[in-house]
Design an enzyme around this catalytic site. Structure first.
Site, short mmCIF file in Angstrom:
data_model
loop_
_atom_site.label_atom_id
_atom_site.label_comp_id
_atom_site.label_asym_id
_atom_site.label_seq_id
_atom_site.Cartn_x
_atom_site.Cartn_y
_atom_site.Cartn_z
N ARG A 146 1.12 -0.86 0.39
CA ARG A 146 0.19 -0.05 -0.11
C ARG A 146 0.89 1.09 -0.13
NH1 ARG A 146 -3.80 -0.31 5.06
NH2 ARG A 146 -2.01 -1.47 5.97
N LEU A 193 1.17 3.43 -1.90
CA LEU A 193 0.27 4.91 -2.48
C LEU A 193 -0.13 5.53 -1.44
CD1 LEU A 193 -0.38 6.98 -4.59
CD2 LEU A 193 -2.10 5.52 -5.35
N GLU A 226 -19.60 -1.46 21.23
CA GLU A 226 -18.51 -2.28 20.11
C GLU A 226 -17.59 -2.28 19.98
OE1 GLU A 226 -20.43 -2.06 16.21
OE2 GLU A 226 -22.58 -1.99 16.60
N ARG A 282 -7.83 5.11 0.82
CA ARG A 282 -8.46 3.58 2.21
C ARG A 282 -9.00 2.65 0.96
NH1 ARG A 282 -11.90 4.12 6.46
NH2 ARG A 282 -12.06 6.64 7.10
N CYS A 283 -8.52 1.27 1.83
CA CYS A 283 -8.89 0.72 1.32
C CYS A 283 -9.14 -0.70 2.64
CB CYS A 283 -6.73 -0.63 1.31
SG CYS A 283 -5.95 0.17 0.41
N ASP A 320 -28.04 -4.87 11.77
CA ASP A 320 -27.60 -4.33 10.86
C ASP A 320 -27.78 -4.71 9.41
OD1 ASP A 320 -26.82 -2.28 12.67
OD2 ASP A 320 -25.50 -2.67 13.13
N GLU A 331 -26.77 -2.58 -1.36
CA GLU A 331 -25.62 -2.65 -2.68
C GLU A 331 -25.30 -3.46 -3.39
OE1 GLU A 331 -22.02 -1.01 0.73
OE2 GLU A 331 -21.15 -2.50 0.07
N HIS A 350 -20.85 12.05 10.74
CA HIS A 350 -19.59 12.38 9.89
C HIS A 350 -18.99 13.44 10.29
CE1 HIS A 350 -21.52 8.81 8.03
NE2 HIS A 350 -20.76 8.58 8.18
N1 GLN Z 1 -23.92 -0.66 14.72
C1 GLN Z 1 -22.81 -0.44 13.68
C2 GLN Z 1 -21.96 1.10 14.37
O1 GLN Z 1 -22.78 1.14 15.17
C3 GLN Z 1 -23.59 0.33 12.21
C4 GLN Z 1 -22.37 0.47 11.33
C5 GLN Z 1 -22.84 1.07 10.16
O2 GLN Z 1 -24.24 0.99 10.06
N2 GLN Z 1 -22.21 1.34 9.37
O3 GLN Z 1 -20.56 1.16 13.93
#
Ligand code: GLN
Ligand code: ZN
Length: 774
Positions: free
Chosen positions: A32, A34, A504, A535-536, A619, A625, A714
């Protein structure tokens, strides 16, 4: 092409002229390089010369690796994204990216990332929008059009790379994104039809092709992957218009389609005035026979026979059985290649010494795929006997795969057969469940919750690293994670959230975490695939029947629940997302693999319920996708995807509340399928287009509860209470307010606690205000 060899054997060498080529190559480098060069440059720790030098070295190295081919792609390399490169080549940049100081590189990254180098150079602008490249996990930067859009050729990038390739003695075939696909993938601002821009765009393409010819290019690869999608007559017409205009340039155009068969566009594609056509013969296998009959006899047919979207060894014997008669028929008009650019697979299997040797012998990454291609070409040129021993060695692994107990687990197959009897729908309708759940959970109006993850802090990651490298033992690691969970629960109680999560901390990645605990998945050490920019991702490899060894999350959830009287959400990644973010088996239908994952997760759901977890979130951020590119195939996909989710989730009692989460905002076309999931609560991303989205739910009269993400996780900016209240109030005008939840729009793992605490505090405040007014 092809070397002429005198053969003594009787095998006719009718197709010694088969030509090999490649459509594109991974860019990042074996280690990686690059990525690291880019990130150092962005942090202003290195200069542009160092970055460009790294890029040049990688190109050179990658061309050398492809040197056995008759034609090698040039211009597919990119510092960030090939669509962005095309925008620069076409002199087509949004106004906000123009007129800045700084060199070309600064401008390039400013558009790619919203900023140039660190904070030092000029002000930030809005980055170009990024979206998924067809049905891959690669993201491209969306071209922006408006009525004023002009184009102006800037051939510097291609000239540079062409020059390098020539100096290296590469048999270079320039690669361009085609004009029709370029327009299709862009977005028109302020209304209007972007097809009106085609004539102006074609002038630039024509000029570019002329230049390529002048530099000495004979073949030019022009990618038009939208040929595998449904095109209405205007867009079909655009293809005719475009290629009739470009036919007068003296280069030979190889028109390339990939990611599927041509289907309805077969006649259109076959009859465009170009010198050759490339077809994805893996996904578009059925198209080949028809195409052979309609393709004008002057044209080259390039067959993408090596799967560029997956990591399995090609069954070369089967391919040859199929290809030999075609080669005989087409003679020198046959070219062979990978199905698409190799951008979507890891670079080299040689970097995976730790993989199980049997599994390794079934795999093929980019370099190995080129070797397969070369072996195929030799077999076609010189007869199979001439490669007999190599072929034998190659096929051996494959034969083992078909029998291997690593792949085939009778108990999983038996469970799968029996699973037809399992319910995929809840026992009672939503309204009845809702009543029972409310009686049990006693939630206020406007209940607050989060999506699952809390900050993955340095200490969390260090603890995991230390555990993996043997510096701390399992018990120490376990305790460290418990401490993190306890902290996370305490914080949520202080904040006054209603439905808590454990945070988590113990998860590296939402798919990898489950893959590592399931039979049937393997993980590479270096199998990186570019996702966007630097990003990979390292997709898991789903190679065998999937089985759960033991409960995967139950002890964490049970512990977390023991710390609080509030409901604690169990947290799982759904079967469709696990499937769509992995390299999956090619020896059985995707839906069979998905159903196996669903069965394993179903057991986990039931164990969580048994352990007293009353709210379970599954989730599915990658559900959309997997949507096939052709409309006609979408319903079937959605049917089995919904069924797999149902199999996982819907075996629970009425009292157990199932949540799901999806982090995207395009629901219009799939809302009825989302509704069929029948999750009690769905939390979704709305932060950027809240009202549009809710409209979709309103129009469909979505029957269950919704948590429209009230702030964008974000962004580092703190959400405003007033804005959140306004958003939810307007939601309450569209949807019954008893069915609305209050939550951020995605997990919080990429944020700092110092951001998360005040943001959630404000969110809880917003909920409190709403409770007073509604
Ligand atoms: N439960 C996951 C988190 O909170 C959901 C992440 C996602 O939707 N990409 O990180
Ligand atoms: Zn999300």
């Amino acid at each position: 092409m092809g070397v002429f060899l005198c053969l003594s054997e009787s095998q006719p060498h009718w197709s010694e002229m088969v030509t090999t080529h490649n459509l594109g190559f991974p860019r990042m480098g074996l280690r990686r390089e690059l990525k690291f060069a880019l990130e150092a440059y962005w942090r202003a720790e290195s200069d542009s010369a160092t970055l460009l030098d790294c890029a040049r070295t990688l190109r050179q190295r990658h061309w050398t690796l492809q040197n056995g081919l008759d034609w090698v792609p040039v211009g597919d390399f990119s510092l960030y994204d090939h669509m962005l490169d095309m925008s620069f080549t076409l002199g087509h940049l949004p106004e906000r990216a123009q007129g800045f100081e700084g060199d070309e590189l600064e401008r390039y990254f400013r558009l790619a990332r919203g900023q140039g180098r660190s904070a030092c150079c000029g002000s930030a602008i809005a980055a170009a929008e990024m979206t998924k490249w067809f049905d891959t996990n690669y993201h491209y930067l969306v071209p922006e059009f408006d009525a004023q859009t002009r184009f102006e050729l800037d051939d510097r990038r291609l000239r540079q790379q062409w020059g390098e390739a020539l100096a290296q003695g590469v048999r270079a075939k320039p690669v361009l994104i085609g004009p029709v696909t370029y327009l299709w993938l862009g977005k028109m601002r302020g209304g209007g039809d972007r097809l009106h821009l085609l004539p102006a765009l074609l002038e630039v393409y024509a000029e570019l092709l002329k230049r390529l010819h002048a530099w000495g290019a004979t073949w030019v690869q022009i990618d038009e992957p939208i040929l595998v999608q449904d095109l209405d007559p205007d867009w079909q017409h655009a293809f005719n218009l475009a290629y009739h205009q470009l036919k007068n340039t003296s280069v030979q155009i190889l028109l390339t389609s990939y990611f599927g068969g041509l289907g309805e566009n077969r006649y259109l594609a076959a009859n465009l005035p170009v010198a050759g056509l490339h077809l994805d013969a893996v996904r578009g296998h059925e198209d080949v026979a028809a195409l052979l009959n309609i393709l004008p006899s002057t044209k080259v047919l390039s067959l993408g026979v090596i799967d560029g979207r997956n990591i399995w060894k090609t069954d070369l014997e089967a391919t040859l059985n199929w290809l030999e008669p075609i080669a005989q028929r087409l003679q020198e008009r046959l070219w062979i290649a990978p199905s698409c650019s190799l951008l979507h697979v890891p670079l080299d299997l040689a970097t995976e010494p730790a993989l199980d040797p049997s599994l390794r012998s079934w795999l093929s990454f980019a370099r190995q795929k080129l070797h397969e291609l070369e072996l195929l070409a030799r077999a076609l040129r010189l007869g199979r006997q001439s490669v007999a021993s190599e072929l034998l060695a190659h096929q051996q692994g494959l034969n083992q795969r078909a029998q291997s107990p690593l792949v085939h687990r009778p108990e999983v197959q038996a469970a799968l057969r029996a699973s037809g009897a399992l319910p995929i729908e809840r026992r009672s309708p939503y309204t009845e469940r809702e009543r029972k759940q409310q009686a049990a959970l006693q939630l206020p109006l406007w209940p607050t919750t989060t999506i699952g993850s809390f900050p993955q802090t340095g200490p969390i990651r260090q603890a995991r690293q230390r555990f993996k490298s043997g510096l701390i033992d399992a018990a120490t690691y376990e305790q460290a994670m418990r401490d993190e969970i306890a902290l996370c629960v305490r914080e949520q109680e202080t904040l006054g959230l209603d439905v808590l999560v454990h945070g988590e901390a113990e998860r590296n990645d939402m798919v990898e975490y489950f893959g590592e605990q399931l039979e049937g998945f393997a993980f590479t050490a270096n199998g990186w695939v570019q996702s966007y920019g630097s990003r990979c991702v390292k997709p898991p490899i789903l190679y065998g029947d999937v089985q759960r060894r033991q409960p995967m999350t139950v002890h964490w959830s049970r512990y977390a629940q023991s710390l609080t009287r509030k409901p604690m959400k169990g947290m799982l990644t759904g079967p469709v997302t696990v499937l769509n973010w992995s390299f999956v088996r090619d020896d059985q239908p995707r839906q069979t693999s998905c159903r196996q994952i669903a069965l394993a997760l179903r057991a986990e759901v039931l164990d969580l319920e048994q352990a007293g977890i009353a709210v379970i979130q599954i989730d599915e951020p990658a559900l959309r996708e997997g949507l096939p590119l052709k409309r006609a195939e979408q319903a079937a996909y959605l049917d089995w995807a919904v069924a797999c989710f149902g199999l996982t989730a819907n075996g629970v009692r009425d009292e157990t509340q199932i949540h799901t989460h999806m982090c995207y905002a395009e629901f219009n076309d799939i809302i009825e399928h989302i509704a069929r999931l029948d999750a009690d609560v769905i939390t979704i991303e709305t932060a950027r287009s809240a009202l549009d989205l809710l409209e979709a739910f309103e129009r469909y009269a979505y029957p269950n509860a919704i948590g429209p993400g009230v702030y964008d996780i974000h962004s580092p900016n703190q959400p405003e209470v007033g804005r959140m209240v306004a958003l939810l109030s307007s939601a309450a005008q569209r949807l019954p307010l008893e069915r609305l939840w209050v939550n951020p729009d995605c997990g919080l793992k990429t944020r700092q606690w110092s951001e998360v605490k005040p943001a959630l505090q404000r969110m809880v405040q917003a909920a409190q205000q709403l409770r007073q007014t509604h």
